[in-house]
Scaffold this motif. Structure first.
Motif, mmCIF file in Angstrom:
data_model
loop_
_atom_site.group_PDB
_atom_site.id
_atom_site.type_symbol
_atom_site.label_atom_id
_atom_site.label_comp_id
_atom_site.label_asym_id
_atom_site.label_seq_id
_atom_site.Cartn_x
_atom_site.Cartn_y
_atom_site.Cartn_z
ATOM 1 N N GLU A 342 0.826 -1.206 0.000
ATOM 2 C CA GLU A 342 0.000 0.000 0.000
ATOM 3 C C GLU A 342 0.862 1.259 0.000
ATOM 4 N N ILE A 343 1.968 1.218 0.768
ATOM 5 C CA ILE A 343 2.858 2.382 0.829
ATOM 6 C C ILE A 343 3.467 2.658 -0.538
ATOM 7 N N VAL A 344 3.986 1.613 -1.174
ATOM 8 C CA VAL A 344 4.623 1.787 -2.481
ATOM 9 C C VAL A 344 3.604 2.238 -3.518
ATOM 10 N N LEU A 345 2.433 1.597 -3.527
ATOM 11 C CA LEU A 345 1.414 1.936 -4.518
ATOM 12 C C LEU A 345 0.861 3.334 -4.313
ATOM 13 N N SER A 346 0.782 3.787 -3.031
ATOM 14 C CA SER A 346 0.274 5.137 -2.764
ATOM 15 C C SER A 346 1.169 6.204 -3.380
ATOM 16 N N VAL A 347 2.458 5.873 -3.527
ATOM 17 C CA VAL A 347 3.415 6.818 -4.097
ATOM 18 C C VAL A 347 3.503 6.665 -5.621
ATOM 19 N N THR A 348 3.428 5.429 -6.111
ATOM 20 C CA THR A 348 3.717 5.163 -7.538
ATOM 21 C C THR A 348 2.499 4.688 -8.315
ATOM 22 N N LYS A 349 1.303 4.801 -7.747
ATOM 23 C CA LYS A 349 0.106 4.251 -8.386
ATOM 24 C C LYS A 349 -0.106 4.828 -9.787
ATOM 25 N N ARG A 350 0.018 6.127 -9.905
ATOM 26 C CA ARG A 350 -0.222 6.769 -11.203
ATOM 27 C C ARG A 350 0.805 6.310 -12.234
#
Length: 377
Positions: A342-350
């Motif tokens: 979740e932490i990684v995706l919250s930063v790199t989701k776009r």
């Protein structure tokens, strides 16, 4: 018409394969969280890349923070920044001003920290401190004579009072023996003396007849006290006794006066002078008002400056002792894999979505080119 359909199908298939390939690759960064076994055989690429390398990732993140992000030099630059210095000084002064202008008493402030009987605690701590200092001084100076430890100016000051004390004794003696009480006490002393001599005393009384002995003795006593030599004699006696006192060792003085009596006197004087109970009943504002400008305008800015300098000098050692790299490593290792994802995706989701779309675009482009080749062939 068939060519357009074939070209469209090839583009759709290519886009689907490209997008799904990139999406699967992104998912495989985190999924699955645990290895998957078929019998004793572990399925390749399980667990995902980040779960498989989490410990290594945590270690590298810790090193990254300490070696490139939160370095001693970067912290020093921040602390030395004039804007930061001004900001922290303003904040400290504001907080201190609020405290120094508080209407709370020290007793009330202590209660907020969970200390209910602050007066008794303060008095007992103060008395204990006095007793400890007394024991330390006695151990250090116990074998020395008073003349060796008394400051020269204090000894000279005390000696200068001896003539005044002698004159005071003579003056008070005259006033006493001139009074009715003094005459009465003198009469009592004479009567006791005569009575103690038995027959000799009766004979003395017989020879004197009706003459009252006190009327004969009182003028002689006053004559003795008015004589200039009397003051000199008393002064000489006081000088002699003062020399004896100066020759006493400190421990001898303690033995004569007793430790309990000395400490009792010290405690009494200290409580009278300091008046701790009254101070604890005053508000912080009342206590601090005389020195508040000095604290705010001089002490705090100087203290912040010196504190900052000391912090900068010790910063490398402090950061080393904090071991922030290990702190970051432990924190990352403590995260659940889902939380880490979740932490990684919250930063790199776009960006990850754009990678998926890019894969679909590339796949579609390749499908389009393949379709053209098929039609040409």
């Amino acid at each position: 018409m068939n060519e357009v359909l074939i070209l469209t199908i090839m583009v759709i298939i290519g886009a689907f394969i490209g997008g799904m390939t990139n999406l699967l690759a992104i998912k495989m960064l985190f999924r699955p969280y645990n290895p998957i076994y078929i019998g004793k055989w572990k399925l390749p690429f399980t667990p995902g890349l980040i779960p498989k390398r989490r410990d290594e990732l945590a270690e590298q993140l810790g090193r990254l923070v300490m070696e490139h992000l939160l370095t001693a030099d970067s912290v020093k630059r921040r602390l030395m920044n004039s804007a930061f210095q001004e900001e922290i000084t303003h904040w400290v002064i504001k907080q201190t001003n609020e405290l120094l202008q508080s209407e709370q008493t020290l007793q009330q402030l202590a209660i907020t920290f969970g200390v209910d009987d602050f007066k008794s605690l303060t008095n007992s701590k103060f008395e204990k401190w006095v007793e400890e200092k007394y024991d330390e001084l006695l151990e250090e100076y116990g074998e020395k004579e008073l003349s060796k430890i008394l400051p020269q100016h204090l000894a000279e000051k005390l000696e200068s009072y001896i003539p005044l004390v002698a004159a005071y004794i003579v003056q008070k003696g005259q006033a006493y023996f001139e009074s009715d009480e003094g005459k009465y006490q003198l009469q009592k002393l004479i009567n006791d003396f005569v009575s103690s001599k038995g027959m000799l005393g009766n004979m003395m009384q017989m020879f004197l007849g009706n003459v009252n002995l006190v009327d004969k003795v009182q003028p002689e006593v006053l004559k003795f006290l008015r004589n200039e030599g009397t003051t000199d004699t008393i002064e000489a006696l006081l000088d002699k006794e003062w020399e004896k006192i100066k020759a006493y060792r400190v421990e001898e003085v303690e033995n004569k006066l007793t430790k309990e009596a000395i400490l009792g006197t010290i405690h009494s004087l200290a409580h009278t002078i300091l008046n701790i109970d009254r101070c604890l009943d005053l508000s912080i504002k009342q206590l601090a008002e005389p020195i508040r400008p000095w604290i705010v305008n001089e002490l705090l800015p100087r203290g912040i400056r010196l504190g900052t300098e000391r912090l900068l000098n010790q910063l490398d050692a402090i950061l080393e002792k904090l071991q922030l790299a290990h702190v970051v490593q432990e924190q990352v290792e403590s995260f659940s894999l889902k939380r880490l994802e979740e932490i990684v995706l919250s930063v790199t989701k776009r960006e990850l979505k754009m990678i998926t779309y890019l894969g679909a675009l590339l796949g579609g482009s390749i499908g389009f080119i393949q379709g053209l080749f098929v039609m040409l062939l």
